[in-house]
Design an enzyme around this catalytic site. Sequence first.
Site, PDB file in Angstrom:
ATOM      1  N   VAL A 131       1.301  -1.090   0.107  1.00  0.00           N
ATOM      2  CA  VAL A 131       0.063  -0.220   0.305  1.00  0.00           C
ATOM      3  C   VAL A 131       1.094   1.018  -0.442  1.00  0.00           C
ATOM      4  O   VAL A 131       1.265   1.592   0.522  1.00  0.00           O
ATOM      5  CB  VAL A 131      -0.671  -0.013   1.299  1.00  0.00           C
ATOM      6  N   HIS A 132       0.925   2.233  -1.492  1.00  0.00           N
ATOM      7  CA  HIS A 132       1.280   2.919  -1.367  1.00  0.00           C
ATOM      8  C   HIS A 132       0.954   3.949  -1.789  1.00  0.00           C
ATOM      9  O   HIS A 132      -0.130   3.920  -1.356  1.00  0.00           O
ATOM     10  CB  HIS A 132       2.638   3.259  -2.884  1.00  0.00           C
TER      11      HIS A 132
END
Length: 87
Positions: free
Chosen positions: A14-15
């Site tokens: 999850v960037h």
Amino acid sequence: MFKQRATVRLPHGVHSAIAHRLHHTASSFSSSVFLRSGEEIASLSSIVAVMALGIQVGTEIEILADGTDESEAVAAVMAMVQSTTDA
């Protein structure tokens, strides 16, 4: 409160772009939506809080929602985190 466990399959975890998409998806529901990773929990209303969880591929998380459309909200977020593409 509706909750479901998921294993993150996103290749880069999850960037920032994913956190933004999760925020956008969650905001389309009236329910409040959260992610739990370990002992930490973050509201999807805060992109920074979601990124601070440091969720990587393979991480087991819990998706929680509270409200009138909670099961739909959890299903939408679940589909995103279990995707195998960042697109």
